[in-house]
Structures are given as C-alpha cells and as structure tokens.
Design a protein around this motif. Structure first.
Motif, PDB file in Angstrom:
ATOM      1  N   VAL A 187      -8.333   2.713  13.063  1.00 14.13           N
ATOM      2  CA  VAL A 187      -8.192   2.418  11.460  1.00 14.13           C
ATOM      3  C   VAL A 187      -7.096   1.508  11.189  1.00 14.13           C
ATOM      4  N   GLY A 188      -6.220   1.240  12.321  1.00  4.17           N
ATOM      5  CA  GLY A 188      -5.172   0.205  12.202  1.00  4.17           C
ATOM      6  C   GLY A 188      -5.751  -1.141  12.077  1.00  4.17           C
ATOM      7  N   ILE A 189      -6.827  -1.327  12.829  1.00  3.04           N
ATOM      8  CA  ILE A 189      -7.618  -2.650  12.733  1.00  3.04           C
ATOM      9  C   ILE A 189      -8.502  -2.541  11.408  1.00  3.04           C
ATOM     10  N   LEU A 190      -8.808  -1.537  10.978  1.00  2.72           N
ATOM     11  CA  LEU A 190      -9.547  -1.577   9.648  1.00  2.72           C
ATOM     12  C   LEU A 190      -8.637  -2.099   8.495  1.00  2.72           C
ATOM     13  N   LEU A 191      -7.435  -1.483   8.458  1.00  4.28           N
ATOM     14  CA  LEU A 191      -6.473  -1.873   7.549  1.00  4.28           C
ATOM     15  C   LEU A 191      -5.828  -3.208   7.873  1.00  4.28           C
ATOM     16  N   GLY A 192      -6.021  -3.878   8.811  1.00  2.00           N
ATOM     17  CA  GLY A 192      -5.063  -4.972   9.125  1.00  2.00           C
ATOM     18  C   GLY A 192      -6.124  -6.150   9.275  1.00  2.00           C
ATOM     19  N   PHE A 193      -7.366  -5.973   9.162  1.00  3.63           N
ATOM     20  CA  PHE A 193      -8.560  -7.475   9.280  1.00  3.63           C
ATOM     21  C   PHE A 193      -9.562  -6.949   8.117  1.00  3.63           C
ATOM     22  N   LYS A 194      -9.095  -6.752   7.017  1.00  5.41           N
ATOM     23  CA  LYS A 194     -10.027  -6.377   5.854  1.00  5.41           C
ATOM     24  C   LYS A 194     -11.204  -7.467   5.498  1.00  5.41           C
ATOM     25  N   SER A 195     -10.803  -8.830   5.936  1.00  2.00           N
ATOM     26  CA  SER A 195     -11.859  -9.811   5.572  1.00  2.00           C
ATOM     27  C   SER A 195     -12.911 -10.082   6.630  1.00  2.00           C
ATOM     28  N   ASN A 196     -12.849  -9.390   7.823  1.00  2.00           N
ATOM     29  CA  ASN A 196     -13.631  -9.597   8.939  1.00  2.00           C
ATOM     30  C   ASN A 196     -14.772  -8.463   8.782  1.00  2.00           C
ATOM     31  N   GLN A 197     -15.896  -8.638   8.202  1.00  2.00           N
ATOM     32  CA  GLN A 197     -16.773  -8.001   8.061  1.00  2.00           C
ATOM     33  C   GLN A 197     -17.484  -7.261   9.409  1.00  2.00           C
ATOM     34  N   ALA A 198     -17.586  -8.324  10.193  1.00  2.00           N
ATOM     35  CA  ALA A 198     -18.241  -7.521  11.616  1.00  2.00           C
ATOM     36  C   ALA A 198     -17.355  -6.806  12.095  1.00  2.00           C
ATOM     37  N   LEU A 199     -16.225  -7.008  12.427  1.00  2.00           N
ATOM     38  CA  LEU A 199     -15.182  -6.234  12.913  1.00  2.00           C
ATOM     39  C   LEU A 199     -15.072  -5.038  12.149  1.00  2.00           C
ATOM     40  N   GLU A 200     -15.093  -5.022  10.984  1.00  2.00           N
ATOM     41  CA  GLU A 200     -14.889  -3.841  10.082  1.00  2.00           C
ATOM     42  C   GLU A 200     -16.279  -2.913  10.466  1.00  2.00           C
ATOM     43  N   GLY A 201     -17.269  -3.406  10.429  1.00  2.00           N
ATOM     44  CA  GLY A 201     -18.607  -2.534  10.947  1.00  2.00           C
ATOM     45  C   GLY A 201     -18.552  -1.903  12.212  1.00  2.00           C
ATOM     46  N   VAL A 202     -18.065  -2.851  13.242  1.00  2.00           N
ATOM     47  CA  VAL A 202     -17.967  -2.264  14.569  1.00  2.00           C
ATOM     48  C   VAL A 202     -16.807  -0.951  14.594  1.00  2.00           C
ATOM     49  N   CYS A 203     -15.700  -1.053  13.876  1.00  2.00           N
ATOM     50  CA  CYS A 203     -14.782   0.120  13.861  1.00  2.00           C
ATOM     51  C   CYS A 203     -15.431   1.255  13.414  1.00  2.00           C
ATOM     52  N   LEU A 204     -16.012   0.914  12.144  1.00  2.00           N
ATOM     53  CA  LEU A 204     -16.605   2.254  11.569  1.00  2.00           C
ATOM     54  C   LEU A 204     -17.440   2.746  12.301  1.00  2.00           C
ATOM     55  N   VAL A 205     -18.535   2.170  13.005  1.00  2.00           N
ATOM     56  CA  VAL A 205     -19.362   2.616  13.799  1.00  2.00           C
ATOM     57  C   VAL A 205     -18.635   3.708  14.784  1.00  2.00           C
ATOM     58  N   ALA A 206     -17.644   3.080  15.443  1.00  2.00           N
ATOM     59  CA  ALA A 206     -16.719   3.705  16.593  1.00  2.00           C
ATOM     60  C   ALA A 206     -16.277   5.145  16.171  1.00  2.00           C
ATOM     61  N   LEU A 207     -15.748   5.018  14.795  1.00  2.00           N
ATOM     62  CA  LEU A 207     -14.925   6.048  14.231  1.00  2.00           C
ATOM     63  C   LEU A 207     -16.074   7.299  14.210  1.00  2.00           C
ATOM     64  N   CYS A 208     -17.348   6.764  13.490  1.00  2.00           N
ATOM     65  CA  CYS A 208     -18.578   7.775  13.292  1.00  2.00           C
ATOM     66  C   CYS A 208     -18.957   8.236  14.624  1.00  2.00           C
ATOM     67  N   ASN A 209     -19.067   7.396  15.725  1.00  2.21           N
ATOM     68  CA  ASN A 209     -19.487   8.228  16.998  1.00  2.21           C
ATOM     69  C   ASN A 209     -18.452   8.766  17.559  1.00  2.21           C
ATOM     70  N   LEU A 210     -17.042   8.667  17.126  1.00  5.00           N
ATOM     71  CA  LEU A 210     -15.826   9.596  17.936  1.00  5.00           C
ATOM     72  C   LEU A 210     -16.030  11.001  17.436  1.00  5.00           C
ATOM     73  N   GLY A 211     -16.406  10.688  16.150  1.00  4.36           N
ATOM     74  CA  GLY A 211     -16.503  12.237  15.348  1.00  4.36           C
ATOM     75  C   GLY A 211     -17.848  12.991  15.702  1.00  4.36           C
TER      76      GLY A 211
END
Length: 295
Positions: free
Chosen positions: A154-178
């Motif tokens: 989530v620190g990456i999500l908050l710090g790199f808001k303009s990178n959609q590819a990175l944003e999508g990767v982090c969101l998938v990782a969060l969903c898989n973690l949960g």
C-alpha cells in the motif's frame, strides 16, 4: 591424481554425456558466492529463457537444484543482478513446486526487501512475484502477512499513483494476500479508480469478465486513512450478471426473487485489513516487521 574416465563393468570407456544448458546454468549459480554480474548474468538469462519456454520438468529441476537461496541473496544485495533476478523469480513463481519453497528458502522475505526500492520496473516484477506466490496458498499468505507485505504494497500504491501497471500489480497482490484473488494468479482484472466518498479514501474498482459472457466479477479495494500513517484496506468481491443471464434463467424455471434481484449483484466476500504504513522498518527482524494486520 588425474580423475579416470567412467568405465563399464567390462572395462569399456563410457561416453561422457554433456549437461544440458539449464543444468550448467543452475550449477554455476549455486556455487557462486560473490554474485559477480559478468559471470552470473548469462546463466540467469539461460534459466529465465528455459522457464519462459515452459520446458517440461524445468521448474522441478530448478526447485531441487538449491538455487533459490542464491536468488534470494541476489535480491537482497540490490546490485546490478537484482532486476533480472526479480524477473526470473516472478516467472518461477508461476509454478506450484517453486511457490511452496519460497518461504523456507528466503525468497519471500527477500522480495519484501525489494519493495523498499524506488525502481518502478523492479517493483512491478517483485509485486507480481508476491501475487503469484500467495495465490490460493494460505501458508504463503500468512507468512507474507506476518512479514509486513500489506503496508509495503500500500505504501507503493500511495507513492506511485501515476504508474497504472504498478498500481494493478499491487492491487492483485493485495487481493491474493487476502485470499480474494479473481481471474487467476495474475488477476486478469481491468482496474480503474472509483469515486471516493471522502478525501481520506482511495477506491479502486476491477472487473473480471466470465468466459461465458453472461456476467463478471467486480472487485472493489478501498484504502481509508483513519489516523496519520494508519490506513484500513477493505476488499469486496461481487458477482454481477447480465439481463440475458436472468432471462435465460427465468425461462428455465420460475423462482421467487427479492425486489433487489434485478440489480444482478450480490456480495460474495468482504475482508478488512488494518495496518500502519508509517516508519516501515529496514530491519529484517521478524519482531520489528509485524504490523497490526487483521483478516
């Protein structure tokens, strides 16, 4: 004393069978202690090519070769080999036989150390590897949660808001973690930013279409700041069906529906994670890496 060539029981010399490129590459990586770029990069590229080509038995060969601890070491060193190593680990993490060894070999914790980097390409590969490692694996999910994967993602999500590819990767990782992953280990989700109800909230909405074409899965991830440096992550997955699906369903049988059934959505799961993203420690101590995480 010179080593004699192998012989058969009859005393005849046996032919020397050359090793295949994958075996040669793995042997060279395993015995390396200094991680010299010029020596190891060609071998890492060889393994990466073989894995990407999905050669039969390659993943199993890598798993038993003892190379994973060396890859973990290369990730932690943050040197010129870190990027290609992260890319290789991301590809290897597609295989179950590799995923189940990532915790015990130190690969998982090494990937989390990479998440402190500012290199966005490196973050994409590391985040994708984490998403694949924990997909439908309760053991890997629990270990990564204990090590502090959520606050770093989530620190990456908050710090790199303009990178959609990175944003999508982090969101998938969060969903898989949960354990809320939809559409496979890589998500297969098309993400977009949703409408937030307050300035302290960030909403992400992802859609996965069913192969039959009659419906889709909607994943909603909310990040809500409830105090300085403290956030709540909530993940909700809903099933949404088209009018055509309900028409076909009603033509087959008559059922009693609620007044809201025409909306075609029903919540399937809901999970909330509370954590802190403030002062993320650089220490590898397990005690210092534990955050307030509730699933």
């Amino acid at each position: 004393m010179a080593r004699l060539p192998p012989t058969s029981d009859s005393g005849r010399l046996l032919p020397v069978v050359p090793k295949d490129p994958l075996t040669n590459a793995l042997d060279a990586i395993v015995v390396s202690t200094d991680l010299i770029e010029d020596e190891l990069r060609p071998h890492l590229e060889t393994v990466l090519t073989v894995i990407q080509e999905k050669q039969r038995g390659a993943a199993e060969h890598v798993a038993v070769s003892g190379v994973l601890p060396t890859l973990a070491q290369a990730l932690r060193r943050r040197g010129p080999l870190t990027l290609i190593t992260a890319k290789l680990v991301s590809e290897l993490a597609r295989e179950t036989v590799i995923r189940e060894r990532c915790g015990e070999t130190g690969v998982s914790s090494a990937l989390l150390s990479v998440l402190l980097s500012r290199d966005q390409e490196l973050l994409i590969h590391a985040g994708r590897a984490i998403a694949r490692i924990c997909y439908e694996s309760r053991c890997q999910q629990e270990q990564l949660l204990r090590l502090g994967a959520v606050p770093r993602l989530v620190g990456i999500l908050l710090g790199f808001k303009s990178n959609q590819a990175l944003e999508g990767v982090c969101l998938v990782a969060l969903c898989n973690l949960g354990d809320m992953g939809e559409g496979g280990e890589d998500g297969g989700i098309s993400w977009e930013r949703g409408v937030s109800l307050c300035p302290e909230e960030s909403v992400f909405r992802g859609v996965t279409c069913h192969s039959c074409g009659f419906g889709s899965m909607v994943t909603v991830v909310r990040l809500t700041q409830w105090s300085p440096g403290q956030h709540t992550v909530s993940i909700e997955v809903l099933s949404r069906y088209s009018i055509g699906f309900w028409t076909m369903h009603n033509n087959r049988r008559t059922v009693r529906r609620s007044p809201l059934s025409h909306l075609g959505t029903c919540p399937r799961f809901y999970k909330a994670i509370k954590y802190s993203v403030q002062n993320i420690p650089n220490s590898r101590s397990l005690k210092s890496l534990i955050f307030h995480i509730f699933l």
